[in-house]
Design a protein around this motif. Structure first.
Motif, PDB file in Angstrom:
ATOM      1  N   THR A 174      29.657  37.389  36.195  1.00  0.00           N
ATOM      2  CA  THR A 174      30.092  37.444  37.597  1.00  0.00           C
ATOM      3  C   THR A 174      30.524  38.858  37.987  1.00  0.00           C
ATOM      4  O   THR A 174      31.253  39.037  38.969  1.00  0.00           O
ATOM      5  N   LEU A 175      30.062  39.846  37.253  1.00  0.00           N
ATOM      6  CA  LEU A 175      30.492  41.231  37.473  1.00  0.00           C
ATOM      7  C   LEU A 175      29.398  42.132  38.024  1.00  0.00           C
ATOM      8  O   LEU A 175      29.564  43.350  38.028  1.00  0.00           O
ATOM      9  N   GLY A 176      28.313  41.548  38.506  1.00  0.00           N
ATOM     10  CA  GLY A 176      27.240  42.392  39.036  1.00  0.00           C
ATOM     11  C   GLY A 176      27.697  43.269  40.178  1.00  0.00           C
ATOM     12  O   GLY A 176      27.242  44.409  40.321  1.00  0.00           O
ATOM     13  N   TRP A 177      28.622  42.773  41.001  1.00  0.00           N
ATOM     14  CA  TRP A 177      29.112  43.543  42.139  1.00  0.00           C
ATOM     15  C   TRP A 177      29.747  44.855  41.717  1.00  0.00           C
ATOM     16  O   TRP A 177      29.637  45.864  42.429  1.00  0.00           O
ATOM     17  N   ALA A 178      30.415  44.875  40.557  1.00  0.00           N
ATOM     18  CA  ALA A 178      31.089  46.087  40.092  1.00  0.00           C
ATOM     19  C   ALA A 178      30.089  47.146  39.645  1.00  0.00           C
ATOM     20  O   ALA A 178      30.438  48.328  39.556  1.00  0.00           O
ATOM     21  N   LEU A 179      28.870  46.728  39.367  1.00  0.00           N
ATOM     22  CA  LEU A 179      27.821  47.643  38.925  1.00  0.00           C
ATOM     23  C   LEU A 179      26.817  47.934  40.032  1.00  0.00           C
ATOM     24  O   LEU A 179      25.785  48.558  39.798  1.00  0.00           O
ATOM     25  N   GLY A 180      27.121  47.466  41.240  1.00  0.00           N
ATOM     26  CA  GLY A 180      26.208  47.674  42.351  1.00  0.00           C
ATOM     27  C   GLY A 180      25.032  46.717  42.361  1.00  0.00           C
ATOM     28  O   GLY A 180      24.060  46.938  43.090  1.00  0.00           O
ATOM     29  N   GLU A 181      25.124  45.632  41.585  1.00  0.00           N
ATOM     30  CA  GLU A 181      24.032  44.664  41.499  1.00  0.00           C
ATOM     31  C   GLU A 181      24.585  43.240  41.641  1.00  0.00           C
ATOM     32  O   GLU A 181      24.550  42.443  40.699  1.00  0.00           O
ATOM     33  N   SER A 183      24.995  39.347  42.198  1.00  0.00           N
ATOM     34  CA  SER A 183      24.037  38.294  41.852  1.00  0.00           C
ATOM     35  C   SER A 183      23.588  37.476  43.049  1.00  0.00           C
ATOM     36  O   SER A 183      22.529  36.843  43.006  1.00  0.00           O
ATOM     37  N   GLY A 184      24.405  37.443  44.108  1.00  0.00           N
ATOM     38  CA  GLY A 184      24.100  36.604  45.257  1.00  0.00           C
ATOM     39  C   GLY A 184      24.498  35.160  45.066  1.00  0.00           C
ATOM     40  O   GLY A 184      24.245  34.326  45.940  1.00  0.00           O
ATOM     41  N   LYS A 185      25.145  34.820  43.944  1.00  0.00           N
ATOM     42  CA  LYS A 185      25.469  33.429  43.630  1.00  0.00           C
ATOM     43  C   LYS A 185      26.818  32.971  44.169  1.00  0.00           C
ATOM     44  O   LYS A 185      27.104  31.777  44.190  1.00  0.00           O
ATOM     45  N   GLY A 186      27.695  33.873  44.561  1.00  0.00           N
ATOM     46  CA  GLY A 186      28.997  33.455  45.070  1.00  0.00           C
ATOM     47  C   GLY A 186      29.856  32.797  44.024  1.00  0.00           C
ATOM     48  O   GLY A 186      30.496  31.776  44.292  1.00  0.00           O
ATOM     49  N   GLU A 187      29.902  33.366  42.818  1.00  0.00           N
ATOM     50  CA  GLU A 187      30.696  32.810  41.722  1.00  0.00           C
ATOM     51  C   GLU A 187      31.598  33.891  41.138  1.00  0.00           C
ATOM     52  O   GLU A 187      31.215  35.061  41.059  1.00  0.00           O
ATOM     53  N   ALA A 216      32.892  36.808  47.696  1.00  0.00           N
ATOM     54  CA  ALA A 216      32.066  37.569  48.640  1.00  0.00           C
ATOM     55  C   ALA A 216      31.482  38.816  47.992  1.00  0.00           C
ATOM     56  O   ALA A 216      30.402  39.277  48.387  1.00  0.00           O
ATOM     57  N   PHE A 217      32.179  39.374  46.990  1.00  0.00           N
ATOM     58  CA  PHE A 217      31.644  40.552  46.306  1.00  0.00           C
ATOM     59  C   PHE A 217      30.308  40.235  45.649  1.00  0.00           C
ATOM     60  O   PHE A 217      29.378  41.047  45.678  1.00  0.00           O
ATOM     61  N   GLU A 218      30.204  39.050  45.035  1.00  0.00           N
ATOM     62  CA  GLU A 218      28.941  38.669  44.392  1.00  0.00           C
ATOM     63  C   GLU A 218      27.882  38.246  45.409  1.00  0.00           C
ATOM     64  O   GLU A 218      26.719  38.067  45.058  1.00  0.00           O
ATOM     65  N   LEU A 219      28.293  38.077  46.672  1.00  0.00           N
ATOM     66  CA  LEU A 219      27.328  37.843  47.743  1.00  0.00           C
ATOM     67  C   LEU A 219      26.862  39.153  48.372  1.00  0.00           C
ATOM     68  O   LEU A 219      26.110  39.139  49.352  1.00  0.00           O
ATOM     69  N   GLY A 220      27.336  40.267  47.846  1.00  0.00           N
ATOM     70  CA  GLY A 220      26.915  41.567  48.335  1.00  0.00           C
ATOM     71  C   GLY A 220      27.777  42.142  49.435  1.00  0.00           C
ATOM     72  O   GLY A 220      27.413  43.154  50.038  1.00  0.00           O
ATOM     73  N   LEU A 221      28.943  41.520  49.705  1.00  0.00           N
ATOM     74  CA  LEU A 221      29.853  42.018  50.726  1.00  0.00           C
ATOM     75  C   LEU A 221      30.975  42.817  50.060  1.00  0.00           C
ATOM     76  O   LEU A 221      31.285  42.620  48.887  1.00  0.00           O
ATOM     77  N   THR A 222      31.597  43.695  50.817  1.00  0.00           N
ATOM     78  CA  THR A 222      32.693  44.500  50.291  1.00  0.00           C
ATOM     79  C   THR A 222      33.874  44.442  51.248  1.00  0.00           C
ATOM     80  O   THR A 222      33.756  43.990  52.388  1.00  0.00           O
ATOM     81  N   GLY A 223      35.022  44.919  50.772  1.00  0.00           N
ATOM     82  CA  GLY A 223      36.201  44.992  51.619  1.00  0.00           C
ATOM     83  C   GLY A 223      37.044  43.741  51.557  1.00  0.00           C
ATOM     84  O   GLY A 223      36.766  42.780  50.835  1.00  0.00           O
ATOM     85  N   TRP A 224      38.097  43.749  52.349  1.00  0.00           N
ATOM     86  CA  TRP A 224      39.087  42.693  52.371  1.00  0.00           C
ATOM     87  C   TRP A 224      38.478  41.403  52.901  1.00  0.00           C
ATOM     88  O   TRP A 224      37.710  41.393  53.879  1.00  0.00           O
ATOM     89  N   VAL A 225      38.818  40.276  52.259  1.00  0.00           N
ATOM     90  CA  VAL A 225      38.369  38.949  52.691  1.00  0.00           C
ATOM     91  C   VAL A 225      39.632  38.139  53.006  1.00  0.00           C
ATOM     92  O   VAL A 225      40.159  37.420  52.155  1.00  0.00           O
ATOM     93  N   PRO A 226      40.164  38.239  54.219  1.00  0.00           N
ATOM     94  CA  PRO A 226      41.456  37.609  54.533  1.00  0.00           C
ATOM     95  C   PRO A 226      41.367  36.084  54.561  1.00  0.00           C
ATOM     96  O   PRO A 226      40.423  35.502  55.105  1.00  0.00           O
ATOM     97  N   THR A 227      42.367  35.445  53.982  1.00  0.00           N
ATOM     98  CA  THR A 227      42.442  33.992  53.962  1.00  0.00           C
ATOM     99  C   THR A 227      42.892  33.474  55.324  1.00  0.00           C
ATOM    100  O   THR A 227      43.847  33.974  55.904  1.00  0.00           O
ATOM    101  N   VAL A 228      42.214  32.436  55.805  1.00  0.00           N
ATOM    102  CA  VAL A 228      42.599  31.755  57.034  1.00  0.00           C
ATOM    103  C   VAL A 228      43.449  30.523  56.696  1.00  0.00           C
ATOM    104  O   VAL A 228      44.499  30.302  57.296  1.00  0.00           O
TER     105      VAL A 228
END
Length: 283
Positions: A174-181, A183-187, A216-228
């Protein structure tokens, strides 16, 4: 970065306990100084805030343990002074229900409500021990085969004040986001504990469900994801030792996503579950 602890902290005598401690001003009204040590992207972590209100309700309600809490995050909290107000809604033989609000002052000195919680409390030790479930613990490699903030390619690239206070070891899958890759799986999966060695208790579970990097990082998004909104179910008192946390997102639509979390202890028990709705920054 926080220095390594020379001795294991204990429940009631740890940084988490000190930073969630409240001073009772009068019945139902508490003061607290929200610590900057539990921030992400400059905002106070929602799980830490929930633990603060959970501790206030532990004091205010006749039953000792959180069973379920539903929190609505109205405005972003900032480090510094805050007020918590609690109210007993109903009490019965096995459950008591209450609500709590966290407020801070704006630049004009007016109260601004940051967070409101409705919760039911009971006694975890009084629950029957029968378990009928199809849930299974997540498959996570051993901690020494997982990665924390200190293992990031660039020092500090995935660090924030809260990560210095936690023992988070993320599943490499679940660390692909940290390497710029991503996964798109949202896990997201990880081992969870406190950096000072404090074992988890029911209040710590309120933090654990919101402590991992956003899916969201593993979905390819970055930045703060505020909880509603965040709802947590505490199922039993966790055994000592690190916890396994699994978080998944199945749906991102209209700029909002859900995160479903499960927390498992070393005895293989599902000790907490949660669902939250969060806002995703798509731009």
């Amino acid at each position: 970065m926080a220095q390594a602890a020379t001795a294991r902290a204990t429940v009631g005598d740890s940084e988490f306990d000190r930073d969630t401690a409240l001073t009772r001003r009068e019945p139902g009204v508490y003061d607290i100084d929200l610590s900057a040590g539990w921030t992400v992207f400059g905002a106070v972590n929602g799980g830490y805030l929930l633990a603060v209100l959970g501790r206030a309700l532990t004091d205010a309600l006749p039953h000792p343990d959180p069973f379920t809490l539903s929190a609505h995050y109205l405005t972003a909290s900032r480090p510094g002074p805050a007020i918590v107000r609690t109210e007993l809604v109903r009490t019965g033989r096995t459950l008591s229900t209450g609500q709590a609000s966290l407020l801070q002052y704006d630049e004009e000195g007016r109260e601004v409500e940051r967070l409101r919680v409705l919760a039911s409390y009971g006694d975890l030790d009084a629950l029957p021990d029968d378990v009928r479930t199809t849930a299974e613990p997540p498959a996570i490699p051993p901690p020494d085969q997982c990665f924390g903030a200190d293992d990031a390619p660039a020092p500090g690239s995935v660090s924030s004040p809260i990560t210095d206070r936690l023992m988070l070891k993320l599943d490499p899958a679940t660390l692909g986001w940290a390497l710029g890759e991503p996964s798109g799986k949202g896990e997201m999966r990880a081992w969870f504990g406190f950096a000072d060695g404090r074992d988890a208790d029911p209040l710590a579970l309120l933090l654990a469900v919101d402590a991992l990097p956003p899916t969201a990082f593993e979905l390819g998004l970055t930045g703060w994801v505020p909880t509603v909104e965040l709802t947590v179910h505490v199922r039993c008192r966790p055994a000592p030792g690190p916890l396994r946390v699994s978080v998944t997102t199945r749906n991102l639509a209209g700029g909002f996503l859900e995160e479903d979390a499960e927390v498992w202890d070393g005895a293989g028990r599902l000790v907490a579950q949660s669902r939250q709705l969060a806002r995703a920054r798509l731009g």
